[in-house]
Structures are given as structure tokens and as C-alpha cells.
Design a protein around this motif. Sequence first.
Motif, PDB file in Angstrom:
ATOM      1  N   PRO A  68      29.493  31.905  30.080  1.00 49.32           N
ATOM      2  CA  PRO A  68      29.531  31.252  31.553  1.00 49.32           C
ATOM      3  C   PRO A  68      29.024  32.162  32.636  1.00 49.32           C
ATOM      4  N   VAL A  69      28.810  33.467  32.288  1.00 50.09           N
ATOM      5  CA  VAL A  69      28.135  34.323  33.569  1.00 50.09           C
ATOM      6  C   VAL A  69      26.814  34.018  33.565  1.00 50.09           C
ATOM      7  N   HIS A  70      26.099  33.432  32.618  1.00 54.33           N
ATOM      8  CA  HIS A  70      24.710  33.129  32.976  1.00 54.33           C
ATOM      9  C   HIS A  70      24.445  31.945  33.110  1.00 54.33           C
ATOM     10  N   ASN A  71      25.815  30.991  33.314  1.00 55.80           N
ATOM     11  CA  ASN A  71      25.554  29.535  33.687  1.00 55.80           C
ATOM     12  C   ASN A  71      26.524  29.201  35.035  1.00 55.80           C
ATOM     13  N   ALA A  72      26.658  30.323  35.728  1.00 53.23           N
ATOM     14  CA  ALA A  72      27.217  30.309  36.909  1.00 53.23           C
ATOM     15  C   ALA A  72      26.998  29.112  37.987  1.00 53.23           C
ATOM     16  N   SER A  73      25.547  28.773  37.868  1.00 53.96           N
ATOM     17  CA  SER A  73      25.377  27.821  38.727  1.00 53.96           C
ATOM     18  C   SER A  73      25.579  26.234  38.448  1.00 53.96           C
ATOM     19  N   LYS A  74      26.146  26.323  37.441  1.00 59.55           N
ATOM     20  CA  LYS A  74      26.574  24.973  36.754  1.00 59.55           C
ATOM     21  C   LYS A  74      28.228  24.632  37.118  1.00 59.55           C
ATOM     22  N   LEU A  75      28.761  25.859  37.614  1.00 57.11           N
ATOM     23  CA  LEU A  75      30.280  25.695  37.619  1.00 57.11           C
ATOM     24  C   LEU A  75      30.437  25.343  39.041  1.00 57.11           C
ATOM     25  N   LYS A  76      30.766  24.039  39.369  1.00 58.82           N
ATOM     26  CA  LYS A  76      30.814  23.611  40.752  1.00 58.82           C
ATOM     27  C   LYS A  76      32.341  23.382  41.195  1.00 58.82           C
ATOM     28  N   ILE A  77      33.197  23.857  40.402  1.00 61.26           N
ATOM     29  CA  ILE A  77      34.556  23.469  40.768  1.00 61.26           C
ATOM     30  C   ILE A  77      35.317  24.885  41.109  1.00 61.26           C
ATOM     31  N   PRO A  78      36.437  24.938  41.934  1.00 61.66           N
ATOM     32  CA  PRO A  78      37.097  26.158  42.128  1.00 61.66           C
ATOM     33  C   PRO A  78      37.319  26.864  40.951  1.00 61.66           C
ATOM     34  N   VAL A  79      37.636  28.082  40.945  1.00 64.23           N
ATOM     35  CA  VAL A  79      37.694  29.131  39.834  1.00 64.23           C
ATOM     36  C   VAL A  79      38.853  29.994  40.170  1.00 64.23           C
ATOM     37  N   MET A  80      39.715  30.369  39.579  1.00 58.84           N
ATOM     38  CA  MET A  80      40.825  31.576  39.475  1.00 58.84           C
ATOM     39  C   MET A  80      40.460  32.407  38.398  1.00 58.84           C
ATOM     40  N   LEU A  81      40.205  33.723  38.593  1.00 60.87           N
ATOM     41  CA  LEU A  81      40.181  34.789  37.543  1.00 60.87           C
ATOM     42  C   LEU A  81      41.290  35.741  37.520  1.00 60.87           C
ATOM     43  N   VAL A  82      41.802  35.940  36.443  1.00 55.83           N
ATOM     44  CA  VAL A  82      42.645  36.857  36.153  1.00 55.83           C
ATOM     45  C   VAL A  82      42.462  37.982  34.983  1.00 55.83           C
ATOM     46  N   HIS A  83      42.879  39.214  35.436  1.00 54.04           N
ATOM     47  CA  HIS A  83      42.265  40.222  34.467  1.00 54.04           C
ATOM     48  C   HIS A  83      43.153  41.533  34.672  1.00 54.04           C
ATOM     49  N   GLY A  84      43.421  42.258  33.640  1.00 51.70           N
ATOM     50  CA  GLY A  84      43.990  43.465  33.913  1.00 51.70           C
ATOM     51  C   GLY A  84      42.980  44.427  33.667  1.00 51.70           C
ATOM     52  N   LYS A  85      43.051  45.612  34.513  1.00 52.42           N
ATOM     53  CA  LYS A  85      42.126  46.645  34.767  1.00 52.42           C
ATOM     54  C   LYS A  85      42.071  47.571  33.483  1.00 52.42           C
ATOM     55  N   ASP A  86      43.189  47.554  32.703  1.00 50.16           N
ATOM     56  CA  ASP A  86      42.933  48.459  31.371  1.00 50.16           C
ATOM     57  C   ASP A  86      42.890  47.474  30.082  1.00 50.16           C
ATOM     58  N   ASP A  87      42.235  46.576  30.195  1.00 49.64           N
ATOM     59  CA  ASP A  87      41.958  45.498  29.105  1.00 49.64           C
ATOM     60  C   ASP A  87      41.012  46.383  28.185  1.00 49.64           C
ATOM     61  N   GLN A  88      41.262  46.347  26.857  1.00 47.38           N
ATOM     62  CA  GLN A  88      40.316  47.162  25.862  1.00 47.38           C
ATOM     63  C   GLN A  88      39.832  46.089  25.118  1.00 47.38           C
ATOM     64  N   ARG A  89      40.180  44.954  24.870  1.00 51.60           N
ATOM     65  CA  ARG A  89      39.900  43.879  24.056  1.00 51.60           C
ATOM     66  C   ARG A  89      38.536  43.138  24.752  1.00 51.60           C
ATOM     67  N   VAL A  90      38.939  42.816  25.949  1.00 54.01           N
ATOM     68  CA  VAL A  90      38.023  42.053  26.801  1.00 54.01           C
ATOM     69  C   VAL A  90      37.772  42.929  28.169  1.00 54.01           C
ATOM     70  N   PRO A  91      37.143  43.769  28.159  1.00 55.32           N
ATOM     71  CA  PRO A  91      37.049  44.762  29.242  1.00 55.32           C
ATOM     72  C   PRO A  91      36.817  44.184  30.920  1.00 55.32           C
ATOM     73  N   LEU A  92      37.284  44.889  31.659  1.00 57.44           N
ATOM     74  CA  LEU A  92      37.076  44.497  33.237  1.00 57.44           C
ATOM     75  C   LEU A  92      35.710  43.947  33.450  1.00 57.44           C
ATOM     76  N   ILE A  93      34.745  44.491  32.772  1.00 53.36           N
ATOM     77  CA  ILE A  93      33.215  44.205  33.124  1.00 53.36           C
ATOM     78  C   ILE A  93      32.979  42.620  32.930  1.00 53.36           C
ATOM     79  N   HIS A  94      34.043  41.985  32.173  1.00 49.28           N
ATOM     80  CA  HIS A  94      33.725  40.542  32.133  1.00 49.28           C
ATOM     81  C   HIS A  94      34.108  39.920  33.491  1.00 49.28           C
ATOM     82  N   TYR A  95      35.245  40.300  33.651  1.00 49.26           N
ATOM     83  CA  TYR A  95      35.708  39.778  35.050  1.00 49.26           C
ATOM     84  C   TYR A  95      34.601  40.096  36.346  1.00 49.26           C
ATOM     85  N   LYS A  96      34.248  41.172  36.313  1.00 45.92           N
ATOM     86  CA  LYS A  96      33.539  41.647  37.349  1.00 45.92           C
ATOM     87  C   LYS A  96      32.162  40.869  37.321  1.00 45.92           C
ATOM     88  N   ALA A  97      31.516  40.735  36.157  1.00 47.67           N
ATOM     89  CA  ALA A  97      30.272  40.081  35.920  1.00 47.67           C
ATOM     90  C   ALA A  97      30.465  38.372  36.673  1.00 47.67           C
TER      91      ALA A  97
END
Length: 383
Positions: A304-333
Amino acid sequence: VLYKIDFAKGTREKLLALGDYSVGALLTAGFDGEPFAVYSNAPKPSIQYLDNTSEWAKLHAGLMKQFAGNLVWMEEFSRDNSKVLVSVSGDRNPGQYYLMDRSKNSIAKVLDSYEGIDPSKLAPMRVIEFTTADELKLNAMLTLPITGQAPYPMVVMSHGGPFGVADHWGFDTDAQFLANRGYAVLQVNYRGSGGRGKTFERSGFKQWGGKVMDDIAAGERYATDNGVADKDRICTYGASFGGYAALMNPIRYPDLYKCAIGYVGVYDLAYMATKGDIDDTRRGRYYVETAVGTDEAKTKAESPVHNASKLKIPVMLVHGKDDQRVPLIHYKAMSDALERQGRPVESLVKDAEGHGFYKEANRIELYEKMEAFLDRHIGAKSK
């Protein structure tokens, strides 16, 4: 398939085969007895007794009748088998525990998993089946509101994993919350899901952004084609891989969805090979190589991060700052990629939370923000 093997005799006896679905949990006869029954891994688990004449099979069958519409498990036994801890749960029952005293032929409730739940206010869950374009039969859980009428606004909620995990009939907190707010909830067991054997599980390998997305979209179309859901009011939501699917499915099928909520989601497949705890072990690295893939062009095309131009709908993102399985860098990117497209996201990021929110106050805030977001874009207030 379940076999009984006698090592002394060198024999093997087939006890049970369940067709498309694998053998699930075994129920044993008392403290140290042999199995007397099996729950299937079918989307709505069914009980199969290995010996209908067994006293334990008769006891369990009686409990199933007493707690009709629920699943009954014998969890623990006293050493003399006079006392049994029994759990009871269902789609509108989050779980109850009972202590059975066999010597007195009595049973008494010990506790409720959730205090104050009124089953009459909860929504029933049912299992549906549909066929994909490539003739694969899939199943999904469908939870409908107890008020209103079809076609409903709907949330397509994909499970995490993605491999070896499956949604089953039973109590689901997210599904009940959404149904209580008037939304139908669809949970597709796409290829790669558990409960149908290793061949089915491996059929989803390296298909994160391909066939798996097609399966989820096929489930959405089944619901709209059959008048269950309003095709103009569909949103996606999920956690972990489900968060990935929540954004990738609208990228692959932009005409199907009006909004998306990604919760602790994977948004760049390349990060799985270098970020987080999956890369910490040899097994984790093997998983990325065989199940996700490391071809740079393919992982970019399916991220998804490399296809953001194709995402034309409203998006909500939720993340925990201490996530070790899927680090916060995914949310930031992902957030940065959407910002660059002039599409700011609605965010909820919490300190001291990991791969999912566990603090009660944070969970309440998440549900409140989800409710407001859905209301604006596909709910009754959005009309």
C-alpha cells in the motif's frame, strides 16, 4: 484426518476424516483418559463422537442439549474425575464457566467472561459460502444487525495472519460492536486461512496482494449481489495482515469501498524482511522468503505504501508506538505517502501499546473514533 496409532503393534487405525476441514480440538475422557470426541475446524465447529456409548460422550451430549446453540468444552478435571470445569460459548455468548460435580449430578456457574452481557442485544453470526472466479469454494462469517433491514452498510473485516489463521463461528468483539452500530460485518476466510489443511494454506503463499485480495473482493460482491449489503456503503477494516488488506483491497478494487481503517497494519512488504521481530529468527526469515516473497518489484507492486496514489478514499490509521511485530515505521511510511498525495489521514497512535491496544481507555477511544469515522462515510448519518 485423525488416526489412532498403536506403537507396540505397529498399527494405524483411521478414526475420523472431515472432508474439506481438518480435525480440531480433542475432548478427552477425564483427567488422563483417551479422546472421546473431536470438534472440527469447520467455520461452524461441529462435534463428532468417536464412541457414542462412552459415558463421557453421553455426558457431553447432555450438556450440548442443556446449553443449546452453544459450544461446550470440558476444560479441566479433578484427579478422580468427580469434578469438571466446563466452558460454554457461542456467537452471542462470550463465554461462561461452570463447575460440574458428577457425584452430586449438579452444575453451577463459576463466572462470566464478560459481566453484564445481554445475549438478546447481540447479533447472530452465520456462515456463508461462495465461489471465486477461479472456482474455489470459500466461506465467510456474516454478522447482521438486529435492527434495520437489508441492504445494510457493511464493514469487510479481514483476519490477521494471514496463513493458518481463520475466522470461526463464535463471539467476536469487533463484529458485535459494529453490528450494534448498524453495520453488517463480513469476515472472509480467504485462501491461506487455517482449518482446511496445508495445501489450502500454502495456496495463499506469495498472494498477499493477488489472489487473497481477489477472494476478499469476491466475498464483498457476494454480499452486495445477494442484497445483504448496500454497494454504495462499504468500508474495510482489519488488524495486522487485516490492516494491510484494509488498504490493499481498495487499491486493487477502487470501486468497491468508500473508506478504510488500518489497525497495526503491514503497509510495506519489504519492511517485513528488515524491520520488526519476524526478522529476528531463522524461521521468521524463511517465512518472509517463502510465504511473502522477496522479489523487489512484486513487493512494491503489492505494498500500500507504494500505491498511495491509487487510494482515493478516506483512511484511518491506528498503531501502537511499541509494536514489535509491525513497527511504527509502517504507520509513518503510509501516513507520509498519503500526505504527499494531498490525502491526510485520520490517525490514532498510542504510547505504551504494541500489536493491538490492551488498555481499556485506549480500546474505548478506538471504538469511539471508528464509530464516528464510519458514521461520516457509510453510516446512516452519511446519507
